[in-house]
Motif scaffolding. Sequence first.
Motif, PDB file in Angstrom:
ATOM      1  N   LYS A   1      21.487  32.715 -32.009  1.00  0.00           N
ATOM      2  CA  LYS A   1      20.807  31.440 -31.760  1.00  0.00           C
ATOM      3  C   LYS A   1      19.286  31.651 -31.683  1.00  0.00           C
ATOM      4  N   ALA A   2      18.889  32.746 -31.036  1.00  0.00           N
ATOM      5  CA  ALA A   2      17.462  33.022 -30.925  1.00  0.00           C
ATOM      6  C   ALA A   2      16.857  33.258 -32.301  1.00  0.00           C
ATOM      7  N   LEU A   3      17.564  34.018 -33.133  1.00  0.00           N
ATOM      8  CA  LEU A   3      17.043  34.289 -34.477  1.00  0.00           C
ATOM      9  C   LEU A   3      16.944  32.992 -35.269  1.00  0.00           C
ATOM     10  N   ILE A   4      17.975  32.150 -35.127  1.00  0.00           N
ATOM     11  CA  ILE A   4      17.936  30.873 -35.855  1.00  0.00           C
ATOM     12  C   ILE A   4      16.761  30.033 -35.379  1.00  0.00           C
ATOM     13  N   ASN A   5      16.570  29.985 -34.059  1.00  0.00           N
ATOM     14  CA  ASN A   5      15.430  29.235 -33.534  1.00  0.00           C
ATOM     15  C   ASN A   5      14.123  29.746 -34.113  1.00  0.00           C
ATOM     16  N   LYS A   6      14.045  31.069 -34.231  1.00  0.00           N
ATOM     17  CA  LYS A   6      12.768  31.655 -34.628  1.00  0.00           C
ATOM     18  C   LYS A   6      12.506  31.515 -36.122  1.00  0.00           C
ATOM     19  N   TYR A   7      13.522  31.827 -36.936  1.00  0.00           N
ATOM     20  CA  TYR A   7      13.245  31.907 -38.375  1.00  0.00           C
ATOM     21  C   TYR A   7      13.753  30.722 -39.167  1.00  0.00           C
TER      22      TYR A   7
END
Lengths: 200, 194, 435, 334
Positions: free
Chosen positions: A188-194
């Motif tokens: 989820k964090a990666l999706i939020n970021k990229y």
Amino acid sequence: MSKWRIFTRGLVRDNAVLVLMIGLCPALATSGTVRDGFGMGLAATFVLLFSNLIISLLRKNIPNEVRIPIFILVISTFVTIIDYFMQAFQPDLYRALGVFVPLIVVNCMILGRAEAFASKNSVFDAILDGLGVGLGFTLALTIMGTVREILGNGTFLGIPVFGESFKKSPVIFMVLSPGAFLIIGILKALINKYVRKEIR
Amino acid sequence: MKSPALIFLGAFLVNNIILMRFLGLCPFFGVSTAVKIATGMGMAVIFVMTLASWITWAIYHAILLPFDLVFLRTATFILTIASLVQLVEMFLKKSYRVLYNALGIYLPLITTNCAILGITFLNIDNKFSLLNGTVFALGTGFGFTLVIITFAAIRERLDLAPINPSLKGYPISFIAASLMALAFLGFSGLFGLT
Amino acid sequence: MAILDSMLKGFVGGVHPPENKITEHGGIETAPIPKKVYIPFSQHTGKPACPLVQKDDVVKIGTKIGESEGYISVPVHASISGKVTGLISHPHPVLGCSLCCIIESNGGEEWEQSITENADYETLSKEDLVNAIKEAGIVGLGGAAFPTHVKLSPPSDKPIDTLIVNGCECEPMLTADHQLMLEQAEDIIKGARMFQKILEAQHLIFGIEDNKKDAAKIFRREGLEVRVLKTKYPQGAEKQLIKAILDREVPRGGLPMDVGCVVQNVGTCYAAFQAVAFNKPLIDRVMTVTGDGIKTPKNVLVRIGTPVIDLIQFCGGYTGKPKMIIFGGPMMGIAQYSEAVPVIKGTSGIIISTQAWDTEEGPCVRCAHCVDVCPMGLMPCEIYKFVQNKNFDKAKEYGVLDCIECGCCAYDCTARIPLVHYLKYGKNEVWRLSK
Amino acid sequence: MNELFVVSASPHVRGKMNIDLAMRLVIIALVPALSYSVFLFGIRVLIITAISIGASVACEALMQKMLGKKITVTDGSAVLTGLLLAFNLPPAVPLWLPAIGSAFAIIFAKQLFGGLGYNFINPALAGRAFLMASWPLFMTKAWLAPANGTLSGIDGITSATPLSLLKNAANYGDPSIIVRQLNDFDTIKNIFFGNIGGCIGETSALLLLIGGLFLIIIRVVDYRIVVGYLVSVAVLVFVLPTKGTLMFHLFSGGLFLGAFFMATDWVTSPVTHKGRWIFGAGCGILTIIIRIWGGYPEGVSYSILLMNVFTPLIDSLTKERVFGELSKKKGVKK
């Protein structure tokens, strides 16, 4: 909205698990291995597809006041079908997924699509939508299953990767419950970021 | 056959419904923004879960089994729980105003809480007697309440922390839940329960 | 150790910074009359005084130049004789900038005629005494500068049984009260007796810290009840002092009078006695000039309104490059940016420091030292986070309004967080939002 | 002189203690135990510790850089995390293990939550629990016999530490004899002075006690947690059915390491006085429950982890009594 957009919206942009954060329980519980995640995803897709289909067909005949119970009935019918089907033909998978197969019935993703889309759109659109959302769900579970199986068991679909020595002492943590929470948090964090920014 | 006390402890701590069984995650993340709210939700869950396990047990053993209608389990259970929640809400609103004010807003949310339905299924799958089923539901409900309140307190603290924007919200909550589950692994094997 | 501390009678919490009372045996010296004084109209808690003079007016020592505005307010008097050269906004030690009356000295010492000995002051009625104290512009000289006449007029439903005279001077480095007690004990006692009479209090108790035993001895010799208290900051804070002496707790949001007490500083007793017995308004006060930045630290009797630069010259000038000028003690004092600020009624000391604190703050590591030392039982480490995140409701719930700004928390903060600063800000915001 | 003076918020004097100093003092207090461990198990201990600390510091710096924060590895907190993690590892673990444990501890338990001061669970213990979940074999079997002694403190038994021997006595011979031997004065003496096997930092109760008392005296460690912890363990040993004596339970395993150095971690323990008592007592209760009925021989690290999880809740339920609050008894006279 183009047919393609209807399909891909559920698959990627409004991915139930990774973007909307719904249907989390099965996503975390059944993503210990690729097989479980994929199987769970397909089961949910089946229910979603057919409940969307039926509800869309009946959409003009369902009285508004009792629509939710009727949706639930339709959904639970297909849940029961897939439940018995898996019990008969995929007993191993069925045992691994356990209570989460009948629990597809309370997956808010399915009731949500019935309420928000299938009951308002044409049959073909409803099928596309059901497929998109279902496959998006499958995709998410498969990704999680892949990561967790490779790291936590040293295998992919049971086949060893990274050599035998890693298979002997993999990061068991990843197949345990804290691993599930951790992996989805990181995803989820990666999706939020990229990803999130570009889609918007 | 395990004793009721062990069933309770197993459901309460060892196989915690949220952290180990992954049931009820939606309210776990959705209704854990403040300790007060989480407490209300937890109480409502304990209440409904116990009632639901009684009623579904009765339906299963009095109707579905004798008439060979087991295949209707999923449909009957979910509809039973949905109407039970409605009834409870109406009943509380009329007769127990104080309780209604405390639990009222959480009751509608419970219908979609897979924990309730999950517990009724597990009751059947484990072939629990009514007593054991009740104990199991109570243990699970208390486990749910303990974890959601604790998590709410942690999230109140996370709100004040300088957390990276792409981690704020769900991601950091998941990671916090992961660490919580890691700590709860300490209970695994307690009294030989797995 | 902490365990023993909490078992001893007294208030919970508090710190014991190095005392550094270098001017302890210095005696009180009188500073020369300044050439110019800057007398702010707001030197007390409450409404500022209303100016009575105009540019070019001639004033004498003790001439009333500002009239009190309302009940919680006191008049202001000229502290030198000369000519008013202007009413302008000037740096103020507490308020940043404020309206000041500038008086240029004519070099002489002409006193207002009314300032004469009032031999039969003891025959005055309670009301007359309170009025005389108000007219003389007496405020609490411990630092808060709360108008004394208000404290002396408790509502009739709150009878006062005990008057506590505060000779704690718990702030490190300051010794003005100590010297005053040594040199003017007699007048202080007369002032205290007068207060006791006004309040009709049965008991009169002196509270003095155990690092000033010589002062305690003097009062004991006079047959007064003296409690020697442990040297610990903030022993001299009203609520803590009452707790330590009488074991009574002032309720939250309440005043000492709620538990039947009034606390008066020794300096206030002295000034009030002077006001009544000699009709002398509050035109000067004793204070300590100290710190590593000043050549000869001294206790001085200073005219109100004297710019700090004059005092620095009187005390031999700077030792090196000064970095800070602090009005008040090191714990609660206020740092000044200019040496033009004048001494006001509430100024108990001036500290010239050649070092400044590194203001960089670390992350709070929840060591809870602030919780241990807070004399009010607050949790500064939690409150400051609420304030930082602008969650003022929570800050209020955690008792930010109970903070007495003593500075113990920030003193003991391992992360060097200016907790008092955050709490003060939080308090102001809570007040602002509740309006 | 027209230059402006420095204006800063009061107070203008500050106490001597600060974060950097406190971290260094804790590290100093741990050095005796570490040196003794090197003597017991050899230079390998030092290598493991170095790897653990190195990985911890490197991850801290890397994460701070990635998250765009100021790099503050010099404050010593990462060093302490690495050191404590190494203290919780058996001396014969493979050398990659401490590195991975440290990385998990710093990245997931600390930096992602906002760094020092914002982690809600002790990073070193989270790292240990992660290793325990992932590689249980290494974490429970990779023991080394100490120099001039045996792993169990009893002659002849070389494959189990005292606590696992107590838990599974039947696997190593006649349980009643083993239990009696374990509670012998000689065995207890071995356990107290550290002449036994165990995790790197937990062997010598004596040296940990000295370091811990030093920290309590200089006010880096709060006595409430330590006392609450040890007293609750002592009480439960009497009340609950355990085969070990009081001395055995107090000195064996990581109890002193946990009670003095890990439960008392500032960041992850409650800030209120009442809360600290509860926290300490909770740790003690959980430790003994896990030791007697749990799935592991030792319960110290999980008990502290669990109490860490409850810390925010404890804090919000046990606010300090504000001066003058509810003072019906003393406040309002008449």
